[in-house]
Design a protein around this motif. Sequence first.
Motif, PDB file in Angstrom:
ATOM      1  N   ARG B 236     -18.113 -91.532  61.123  1.00 50.48           N
ATOM      2  CA  ARG B 236     -18.398 -92.470  60.045  1.00 50.48           C
ATOM      3  C   ARG B 236     -19.244 -91.810  58.951  1.00 50.48           C
ATOM      4  O   ARG B 236     -18.976 -91.950  57.761  1.00 50.48           O
ATOM      5  CB  ARG B 236     -19.140 -93.680  60.620  1.00 50.48           C
ATOM      6  CG  ARG B 236     -18.774 -94.977  59.943  1.00 50.48           C
ATOM      7  CD  ARG B 236     -19.559 -96.137  60.537  1.00 50.48           C
ATOM      8  NE  ARG B 236     -20.343 -96.733  59.487  1.00 50.48           N
ATOM      9  CZ  ARG B 236     -21.603 -96.439  59.215  1.00 50.48           C
ATOM     10  NH1 ARG B 236     -22.249 -95.551  59.949  1.00 50.48           N
ATOM     11  NH2 ARG B 236     -22.213 -97.029  58.226  1.00 50.48           N
ATOM     12  N   TYR B 237     -20.287 -91.077  59.357  1.00 47.18           N
ATOM     13  CA  TYR B 237     -21.110 -90.374  58.364  1.00 47.18           C
ATOM     14  C   TYR B 237     -20.290 -89.299  57.646  1.00 47.18           C
ATOM     15  O   TYR B 237     -20.357 -89.155  56.430  1.00 47.18           O
ATOM     16  CB  TYR B 237     -22.334 -89.730  59.035  1.00 47.18           C
ATOM     17  CG  TYR B 237     -23.463 -90.688  59.294  1.00 47.18           C
ATOM     18  CD1 TYR B 237     -24.087 -91.365  58.251  1.00 47.18           C
ATOM     19  CD2 TYR B 237     -23.925 -90.916  60.585  1.00 47.18           C
ATOM     20  CE1 TYR B 237     -25.140 -92.243  58.483  1.00 47.18           C
ATOM     21  CE2 TYR B 237     -24.982 -91.789  60.831  1.00 47.18           C
ATOM     22  CZ  TYR B 237     -25.580 -92.454  59.767  1.00 47.18           C
ATOM     23  OH  TYR B 237     -26.616 -93.315  60.003  1.00 47.18           O
ATOM     24  N   ALA B 239     -17.157 -89.248  57.169  1.00 46.61           N
ATOM     25  CA  ALA B 239     -16.194 -89.908  56.280  1.00 46.61           C
ATOM     26  C   ALA B 239     -16.849 -90.329  54.966  1.00 46.61           C
ATOM     27  O   ALA B 239     -16.220 -90.259  53.904  1.00 46.61           O
ATOM     28  CB  ALA B 239     -15.569 -91.121  56.976  1.00 46.61           C
ATOM     29  N   ILE B 240     -18.110 -90.747  55.033  1.00 46.45           N
ATOM     30  CA  ILE B 240     -18.820 -91.095  53.793  1.00 46.45           C
ATOM     31  C   ILE B 240     -18.916 -89.862  52.901  1.00 46.45           C
ATOM     32  O   ILE B 240     -18.616 -89.908  51.709  1.00 46.45           O
ATOM     33  CB  ILE B 240     -20.231 -91.658  54.107  1.00 46.45           C
ATOM     34  CG1 ILE B 240     -20.105 -93.043  54.749  1.00 46.45           C
ATOM     35  CG2 ILE B 240     -21.085 -91.728  52.840  1.00 46.45           C
ATOM     36  CD1 ILE B 240     -21.437 -93.633  55.212  1.00 46.45           C
ATOM     37  N   THR B 243     -15.371 -88.808  51.645  1.00 42.18           N
ATOM     38  CA  THR B 243     -14.889 -89.731  50.614  1.00 42.18           C
ATOM     39  C   THR B 243     -15.621 -89.483  49.296  1.00 42.18           C
ATOM     40  O   THR B 243     -15.010 -89.507  48.216  1.00 42.18           O
ATOM     41  CB  THR B 243     -15.073 -91.197  51.064  1.00 42.18           C
ATOM     42  OG1 THR B 243     -14.438 -91.373  52.326  1.00 42.18           O
ATOM     43  CG2 THR B 243     -14.453 -92.158  50.057  1.00 42.18           C
ATOM     44  N   ASN B 244     -16.920 -89.221  49.365  1.00 41.58           N
ATOM     45  CA  ASN B 244     -17.646 -88.846  48.143  1.00 41.58           C
ATOM     46  C   ASN B 244     -17.011 -87.622  47.498  1.00 41.58           C
ATOM     47  O   ASN B 244     -16.780 -87.578  46.283  1.00 41.58           O
ATOM     48  CB  ASN B 244     -19.117 -88.540  48.467  1.00 41.58           C
ATOM     49  CG  ASN B 244     -19.974 -89.789  48.628  1.00 41.58           C
ATOM     50  OD1 ASN B 244     -19.487 -90.902  48.475  1.00 41.58           O
ATOM     51  ND2 ASN B 244     -21.245 -89.603  48.943  1.00 41.58           N
ATOM     52  N   ASN B 247     -13.773 -88.609  45.869  1.00 44.46           N
ATOM     53  CA  ASN B 247     -13.971 -89.380  44.640  1.00 44.46           C
ATOM     54  C   ASN B 247     -14.482 -88.519  43.483  1.00 44.46           C
ATOM     55  O   ASN B 247     -14.253 -88.831  42.326  1.00 44.46           O
ATOM     56  CB  ASN B 247     -14.951 -90.532  44.883  1.00 44.46           C
ATOM     57  CG  ASN B 247     -14.311 -91.675  45.646  1.00 44.46           C
ATOM     58  OD1 ASN B 247     -13.126 -91.629  45.966  1.00 44.46           O
ATOM     59  ND2 ASN B 247     -15.081 -92.703  45.941  1.00 44.46           N
ATOM     60  N   LEU B 248     -15.179 -87.438  43.812  1.00 38.92           N
ATOM     61  CA  LEU B 248     -15.712 -86.569  42.772  1.00 38.92           C
ATOM     62  C   LEU B 248     -14.704 -85.512  42.346  1.00 38.92           C
ATOM     63  O   LEU B 248     -14.536 -85.251  41.163  1.00 38.92           O
ATOM     64  CB  LEU B 248     -16.992 -85.884  43.252  1.00 38.92           C
ATOM     65  CG  LEU B 248     -18.198 -86.821  43.434  1.00 38.92           C
ATOM     66  CD1 LEU B 248     -19.295 -86.143  44.224  1.00 38.92           C
ATOM     67  CD2 LEU B 248     -18.728 -87.270  42.073  1.00 38.92           C
ATOM     68  N   PHE B 249     -14.021 -84.886  43.305  1.00 40.22           N
ATOM     69  CA  PHE B 249     -13.161 -83.738  42.982  1.00 40.22           C
ATOM     70  C   PHE B 249     -11.669 -84.055  43.018  1.00 40.22           C
ATOM     71  O   PHE B 249     -10.877 -83.297  42.476  1.00 40.22           O
ATOM     72  CB  PHE B 249     -13.435 -82.582  43.948  1.00 40.22           C
ATOM     73  CG  PHE B 249     -14.810 -81.993  43.825  1.00 40.22           C
ATOM     74  CD1 PHE B 249     -15.121 -81.146  42.779  1.00 40.22           C
ATOM     75  CD2 PHE B 249     -15.799 -82.292  44.739  1.00 40.22           C
ATOM     76  CE1 PHE B 249     -16.380 -80.606  42.652  1.00 40.22           C
ATOM     77  CE2 PHE B 249     -17.076 -81.762  44.633  1.00 40.22           C
ATOM     78  CZ  PHE B 249     -17.368 -80.916  43.580  1.00 40.22           C
ATOM     79  N   PHE B 250     -11.265 -85.117  43.706  1.00 39.69           N
ATOM     80  CA  PHE B 250      -9.842 -85.429  43.885  1.00 39.69           C
ATOM     81  C   PHE B 250      -9.022 -84.180  44.214  1.00 39.69           C
ATOM     82  O   PHE B 250      -8.027 -83.887  43.553  1.00 39.69           O
ATOM     83  CB  PHE B 250      -9.282 -86.095  42.616  1.00 39.69           C
ATOM     84  CG  PHE B 250      -9.764 -87.500  42.417  1.00 39.69           C
ATOM     85  CD1 PHE B 250     -10.977 -87.750  41.812  1.00 39.69           C
ATOM     86  CD2 PHE B 250      -8.997 -88.582  42.822  1.00 39.69           C
ATOM     87  CE1 PHE B 250     -11.438 -89.049  41.632  1.00 39.69           C
ATOM     88  CE2 PHE B 250      -9.460 -89.883  42.642  1.00 39.69           C
ATOM     89  CZ  PHE B 250     -10.673 -90.111  42.038  1.00 39.69           C
ATOM     90  N   TYR B 280     -11.427 -93.967  46.203  1.00 40.82           N
ATOM     91  CA  TYR B 280     -11.257 -94.767  45.003  1.00 40.82           C
ATOM     92  C   TYR B 280      -9.813 -94.732  44.512  1.00 40.82           C
ATOM     93  O   TYR B 280      -9.223 -93.674  44.337  1.00 40.82           O
ATOM     94  CB  TYR B 280     -12.181 -94.248  43.900  1.00 40.82           C
ATOM     95  CG  TYR B 280     -12.277 -95.199  42.744  1.00 40.82           C
ATOM     96  CD1 TYR B 280     -13.189 -96.241  42.766  1.00 40.82           C
ATOM     97  CD2 TYR B 280     -11.455 -95.063  41.639  1.00 40.82           C
ATOM     98  CE1 TYR B 280     -13.273 -97.130  41.724  1.00 40.82           C
ATOM     99  CE2 TYR B 280     -11.529 -95.949  40.587  1.00 40.82           C
ATOM    100  CZ  TYR B 280     -12.441 -96.987  40.634  1.00 40.82           C
ATOM    101  OH  TYR B 280     -12.518 -97.870  39.599  1.00 40.82           O
TER     102      TYR B 280
END
Lengths: 311, 311
Positions: B236-237, B239-240, B243-244, B247-250, B280
């Motif tokens: 879970r950590y 994945a956070i 995911t960051n 969302n920043l680099f795609f 996102y």
Amino acid sequence: MNYLGLDLGGTSIKGAVVTEAGEILREASRLTHAERGATAVVGEIAALMYQLAQGDRFAGVGLGCPGTVDDESGEVLYSCNLNWTNFDLRGALEKRTGYRVRLVNDANAAALGEALAGAAKGAHSAVILTLGTGVGGGVVIGGKLLVGYTGAASELGHMVIEADGLPCACGRRGCLEAYASATALVRMTKEAMAAHPESRMHSISADLGGVDGRVAFAAKAAGDAAGGAVVDAYVRYLAIGVTNVVNLFFPEVVAFSGGVANQGEALLAPLREQVRRASYGSAYAKKHVRLVPCTLGYRAGMIGAALLAKT
Amino acid sequence: MNYLGLDLGGTSIKGAVVTEAGEILREASRLTHAERGATAVVGEIAALMYQLAQGDRFAGVGLGCPGTVDDESGEVLYSCNLNWTNFDLRGALEKRTGYRVRLVNDANAAALGEALAGAAKGAHSAVILTLGTGVGGGVVIGGKLLVGYTGAASELGHMVIEADGLPCACGRRGCLEAYASATALVRMTKEAMAAHPESRMHSISADLGGVDGRVAFAAKAAGDAAGGAVVDAYVRYLAIGVTNVVNLFFPEVVAFSGGVANQGEALLAPLREQVRRASYGSAYAKKHVRLVPCTLGYRAGMIGAALLAKT
């Protein structure tokens, strides 16, 4: 030859004729009339293009659009503001005007404008953060926007800084946007006002006609403790996000726009101090990131869209 | 002509002769003897270069080094492992060998190797995350390492995901490294073992000769509830953080190395599901990031350093 930069919003379409150097020669705007549907909006964009062309040709046309756009396919994948899903905007505009329009997310267009012709002109790399209703922005490295594999924007506001934190519109919890947007600042201000009936924030917000992002900053400047605590908490969260951005991108410049950025040094001075102290390796670094305000205002998006068409 | 890639560590120096395509022709290693000081280490590097050259010339030489390096100035700004500060490593090596050696942070070298010749070969962009003692890695976009204005590495592990969270060696609190490194996994495993004397983690760690990053995964696979909870919390950590990063680099690819990545699909399958759900705009995206294991092992750094010398 000059370039045309367009900034398509939910309410109005703004356009400017821009030189190669990023200077605006003339600008105009029309209402979007999004409620009339995509074909009508394309008609308005085309009408604005003809109005600004004044009979001349453009070397290129760029268009900034809210939501997720794919400059490769020419589609707007999703735009909440315009209520569009998988709309072939480039195809529709090319059919109508003959121009092959470059597409870019509107926040990214503004970031490119500031990076190439505004706050970060001449810089190696820049991250632009918009502190408004949400937290948006863009990343420009070596004069190029970071758009990634998916063609989507760099979603700087949707970086979790607090696991299991406040809910965010994107569906996650604890995003930077939930702590560092103007919306978050207003929420924190209202909470502090409810807890502190003695605070000067009450009279200041009455004078300003309501609670907005300026209230806590004005109260702090007037020596109000509760207002000062709100500003300090806000800056602390923003500093966590900006330090993350610095540790990931190591840009030369981070430039701030949006309502909260109007606070200028009252925001930037404490932010610089905290980011400098927390950035990875800053004790040994010979170069440091510069935190500055954006300079182009609402014109950033048009200039950025125009300069995208140059590349 | 071929390239020479070097991987300088606190214990040993590894080197390989690498083709333009990123294939290793031959490799060798020597002890670093960091305790003898910088000049002696430079001597060992030079000796390894001659040993691998076998009388031939290299088209270029790249060297990965732990710590903060500046490829522009040729200096190692700070390396904790080697106990160096502001050491002109390029100057010293050029004087000794005649080669102008390109410098790169060792984690970034490995990331470049995986991006160009390993897990993300042919991809538009890749982020490599190393889940080891710490969380390191690198970002490669269009075949180029993201090193930023300061020349420092992309410090992916030093992104705060929990404001006011656990202390990190970098001085901040709540960094990804404090939750997603192998060290963090071992800490969580030990805490769960102390709270659950009935858990199979006790017998598994006894069999393995101690508590390491494998214990909770093995316990989960055997149906142990406490072990399962540790793995779930860890994923879970992670994945956070991932995911960051998305969302920043795609990026097209996020590839994982380091001890924890050896868990393969037991780690990656739940991670993919969580990252896909939280990223996102993923509901509208037509392209999605791929999460995969790294493929080059310890050779990634040498290959990456060699291929850096090509650019």
